[in-house]
Design a protein around this motif. Structure first.
Motif, PDB file in Angstrom:
ATOM      1  N   PRO A   1      66.939  68.445  94.093  1.00 47.96           N
ATOM      2  CA  PRO A   1      65.893  68.352  93.092  1.00 47.96           C
ATOM      3  C   PRO A   1      66.324  68.969  91.768  1.00 47.96           C
ATOM      4  O   PRO A   1      67.059  69.966  91.747  1.00 47.96           O
ATOM      5  N   LEU A   2      65.898  68.421  90.714  1.00 43.39           N
ATOM      6  CA  LEU A   2      66.000  69.048  89.403  1.00 43.39           C
ATOM      7  C   LEU A   2      67.427  69.419  89.011  1.00 43.39           C
ATOM      8  O   LEU A   2      67.663  70.460  88.401  1.00 43.39           O
ATOM      9  N   VAL A   3      68.422  68.602  89.381  1.00 43.62           N
ATOM     10  CA  VAL A   3      69.782  68.847  88.921  1.00 43.62           C
ATOM     11  C   VAL A   3      69.822  68.635  87.419  1.00 43.62           C
ATOM     12  O   VAL A   3      69.391  67.603  86.918  1.00 43.62           O
ATOM     13  N   GLN A   4      70.315  69.617  86.690  1.00 44.76           N
ATOM     14  CA  GLN A   4      70.230  69.557  85.235  1.00 44.76           C
ATOM     15  C   GLN A   4      71.275  68.639  84.626  1.00 44.76           C
ATOM     16  O   GLN A   4      71.005  67.926  83.680  1.00 44.76           O
ATOM     17  N   SER A   5      72.487  68.677  85.150  1.00 39.52           N
ATOM     18  CA  SER A   5      73.546  67.861  84.570  1.00 39.52           C
ATOM     19  C   SER A   5      74.701  67.778  85.542  1.00 39.52           C
ATOM     20  O   SER A   5      75.122  68.792  86.103  1.00 39.52           O
ATOM     21  N   ALA A   6      75.205  66.557  85.751  1.00 39.92           N
ATOM     22  CA  ALA A   6      76.349  66.393  86.634  1.00 39.92           C
ATOM     23  C   ALA A   6      77.591  67.079  86.085  1.00 39.92           C
ATOM     24  O   ALA A   6      78.560  67.280  86.806  1.00 39.92           O
TER      25      ALA A   6
ATOM     26  N   LEU B   1      65.291  70.255 105.500  1.00 39.24           N
ATOM     27  CA  LEU B   1      65.409  71.324 104.513  1.00 39.24           C
ATOM     28  C   LEU B   1      64.138  71.406 103.687  1.00 39.24           C
ATOM     29  O   LEU B   1      63.631  70.390 103.194  1.00 39.24           O
ATOM     30  N   ASP B   2      63.643  72.619 103.547  1.00 37.52           N
ATOM     31  CA  ASP B   2      62.571  72.879 102.579  1.00 37.52           C
ATOM     32  C   ASP B   2      63.263  73.271 101.281  1.00 37.52           C
ATOM     33  O   ASP B   2      63.857  74.340 101.191  1.00 37.52           O
ATOM     34  N   LEU B   3      63.205  72.388 100.287  1.00 39.33           N
ATOM     35  CA  LEU B   3      63.848  72.633  98.998  1.00 39.33           C
ATOM     36  C   LEU B   3      62.794  72.982  97.960  1.00 39.33           C
ATOM     37  O   LEU B   3      61.817  72.252  97.787  1.00 39.33           O
ATOM     38  N   HIS B   4      62.977  74.094  97.292  1.00 35.66           N
ATOM     39  CA  HIS B   4      62.046  74.440  96.222  1.00 35.66           C
ATOM     40  C   HIS B   4      62.771  75.198  95.128  1.00 35.66           C
ATOM     41  O   HIS B   4      63.730  75.912  95.373  1.00 35.66           O
ATOM     42  N   ARG B   5      62.296  75.011  93.922  1.00 40.76           N
ATOM     43  CA  ARG B   5      62.879  75.669  92.741  1.00 40.76           C
ATOM     44  C   ARG B   5      62.090  76.927  92.445  1.00 40.76           C
ATOM     45  O   ARG B   5      60.855  76.899  92.378  1.00 40.76           O
ATOM     46  N   VAL B   6      62.780  78.045  92.288  1.00 35.09           N
ATOM     47  CA  VAL B   6      62.118  79.311  91.986  1.00 35.09           C
ATOM     48  C   VAL B   6      62.132  79.538  90.474  1.00 35.09           C
ATOM     49  O   VAL B   6      62.926  78.916  89.752  1.00 35.09           O
ATOM     50  N   PRO B   7      61.254  80.396  89.969  1.00 33.07           N
ATOM     51  CA  PRO B   7      61.164  80.589  88.509  1.00 33.07           C
ATOM     52  C   PRO B   7      62.476  81.026  87.860  1.00 33.07           C
ATOM     53  O   PRO B   7      62.689  80.789  86.666  1.00 33.07           O
ATOM     54  N   GLU B   8      63.371  81.652  88.624  1.00 31.30           N
ATOM     55  CA  GLU B   8      64.642  82.121  88.060  1.00 31.30           C
ATOM     56  C   GLU B   8      65.640  80.985  87.851  1.00 31.30           C
ATOM     57  O   GLU B   8      66.761  81.216  87.400  1.00 31.30           O
TER      58      GLU B   8
ATOM     59  N   THR C   1      67.627  76.769  93.015  1.00 31.62           N
ATOM     60  CA  THR C   1      67.049  75.952  94.074  1.00 31.62           C
ATOM     61  C   THR C   1      67.314  76.635  95.410  1.00 31.62           C
ATOM     62  O   THR C   1      68.465  76.950  95.731  1.00 31.62           O
ATOM     63  N   VAL C   2      66.262  76.889  96.175  1.00 30.00           N
ATOM     64  CA  VAL C   2      66.374  77.532  97.480  1.00 30.00           C
ATOM     65  C   VAL C   2      66.230  76.468  98.558  1.00 30.00           C
ATOM     66  O   VAL C   2      65.270  75.686  98.543  1.00 30.00           O
ATOM     67  N   ALA C   3      67.191  76.419  99.456  1.00 27.55           N
ATOM     68  CA  ALA C   3      67.189  75.463 100.566  1.00 27.55           C
ATOM     69  C   ALA C   3      66.979  76.236 101.865  1.00 27.55           C
ATOM     70  O   ALA C   3      67.837  77.039 102.256  1.00 27.55           O
ATOM     71  N   VAL C   4      65.848  76.005 102.527  1.00 23.94           N
ATOM     72  CA  VAL C   4      65.525  76.704 103.771  1.00 23.94           C
ATOM     73  C   VAL C   4      65.589  75.709 104.922  1.00 23.94           C
ATOM     74  O   VAL C   4      64.764  74.792 104.994  1.00 23.94           O
ATOM     75  N   PRO C   5      66.554  75.843 105.827  1.00 25.20           N
ATOM     76  CA  PRO C   5      66.611  74.952 106.982  1.00 25.20           C
ATOM     77  C   PRO C   5      65.458  75.241 107.955  1.00 25.20           C
ATOM     78  O   PRO C   5      65.222  76.397 108.323  1.00 25.20           O
TER      79      PRO C   5
END
Length: 405
Positions: free
Chosen positions: A14-19, A68-75, A78-82
């Protein structure tokens, strides 16, 4: 190895800023939202010019389809939780994690990849990766911690053989690892001084400690086998007129084992944002670390954090605290008092409570001015860039590039 469990497919990032930005994959034994410490400080800064993914240890749930639970944190990380089904064991766990990791990385094939390890145990499912650069940020001697897996030392040897760079969280760890790899660099605990300096202004007392009498002696951090609970109990019994405010989650030890004297107040975990308010309403801090294998190599981040908050602190004689912060005759800078038994800790706390703060704070601030997590990350980033020059260089240029690195 057992095949991956059905359903172990991860969605695209999610939300990859730039390749064009490097992808930094952190394999961590610590959860992002557990305690804000070294990994969070460094990876938050890395996220300014990398896409950072923190791949955590799995959570097991009844009937869970692996995902995977993928979520973006305010910092900006991206946190990936299996998420795995309860009851799965051994090789099946590793196979499922490998499948989830491969699914996570598949859409990013061809991007520059930095693998950043906090635990060698991640090699059980990530040993097949071929990143452009591998970093082992060794912040603790995990093999000495309670419940350490038997394979920890074996997998650390493998990780050291693969790592391009090794960073250590303190001088004792550096001395233990420097002969085991050609590029080991010491980066002791640093400080976000501005964050903790807010404590010096005082401010409203948090509700759960507002009724505590003074003087208040405080501790914050993880409460586990590294804390000398007998020392805490004896100190509180010797000074019933002092209030002991104890902040932090209790892990790996039975909460029933905590001393329960009337003047010891276990306040639970607090967020990083909340800490300055608590510290700003304490009179002194203490670090009652046990002397055991789990504390032999530690370099507590809380040491400079106490100091940035303007709080005098007394510590048991942990090697890196003594050498970096303790008495000048021991090689330190003379800003932390060291004591090794309840009577000596009580005497040292009495001394710092009575001591004028002004001259001591000048010493503290001179030392803290030399430290920051921004500086630490900038130095690490420079080492990474130099090492990438070596790994990218054609054979004829590798020698010259190696001199730079």
């Amino acid at each position: 190895m057992t095949d991956a469990l059905p359903g172990s497919v991860a969605p695209a990032l999610p939300l990859v800023q730039s390749a064009r930005r490097p992808l930094l994959l952190c394999l961590s034994h610590l959860r992002w939202n557990f305690v804000f410490q070294r990994p969070q400080h460094l990876l938050t800064r890395a996220a300014r010019d990398h896409d950072v993914i923190v791949f955590e240890e799995p959570i097991f749930r009844p009937g869970q389809v692996p995902k995977l639970d993928l979520h973006r944190v305010p910092e900006g990380v991206t946190v990936a939780v299996p998420l795995l089904p309860e009851g799965v064991q051994g090789p099946a766990i590793a196979a499922a994690l490998r499948g989830l990791l491969d699914g996570l990385l598949a859409p990013e094939a061809g991007r520059e990849l930095i693998a950043w390890f906090y635990t060698p145990m991640a090699l059980e499912f990530a040993a097949h990766l071929r990143p452009d650069l591998t970093v082992y940020d060794c912040m603790d001697e995990l093999s000495a911690f309670r419940g350490a897996p038997p394979r920890m030392l074996e997998l650390e040897r493998l990780l050291l053989s693969r790592a391009d760079l090794v960073f250590t969280g303190g001088r004792s760890l550096y001395e233990a690892k420097r002969s085991r790899h050609p590029r080991v660099h010491c980066f002791p605990s640093s400080i976000d001084a501005q964050h903790f300096a807010a404590a010096r202004a005082g401010g409203p007392d948090p509700a759960d400690q507002a009724a505590l009498p003074r003087p208040r002696i405080g501790f914050f951090g993880v409460v586990d086998e590294r804390m000398d609970l007998d020392l805490v109990a004896a100190l509180a019994a010797a000074r019933p007129d002092w209030a002991f405010a104890m902040i932090g989650p209790v892990v790996k030890i039975d909460p029933e084992s905590l001393p329960r004297l009337p003047n010891i107040h276990w306040l639970g975990g607090k967020s990083y944002a909340e800490l300055p308010r608590y510290l700003g309403n304490w009179d002194a801090g203490f670090m009652p670390f046990a002397r055991n294998e789990s504390t032999r190599f530690i370099s507590p981040t809380k040491t400079p954090e106490f100091l940035a908050a303007g709080l005098p602190v007394v510590s048991t004689p942990i090697t890196d605290v003594v050498r970096d912060w303790g008495p000048k005759e021991e090689g330190g800078v003379g800003v932390v008092e060291i004591a090794d038994d309840p009577a000596a800790v009580a005497a040292a706390l009495e001394a710092v409570l009575a001591r004028p703060r002004g001259p001591w704070l000048k010493q503290v601030d001179r030392r803290l001015a030399q430290l920051s997590w921004d500086k630490t990350w900038a130095e690490m980033k420079g080492l990474i860039a130099a090492r990438r020059m070596v790994t990218r260089a054609p054979a004829g240029e590798a020698v010259a590039a190696a001199r730079i690195a």
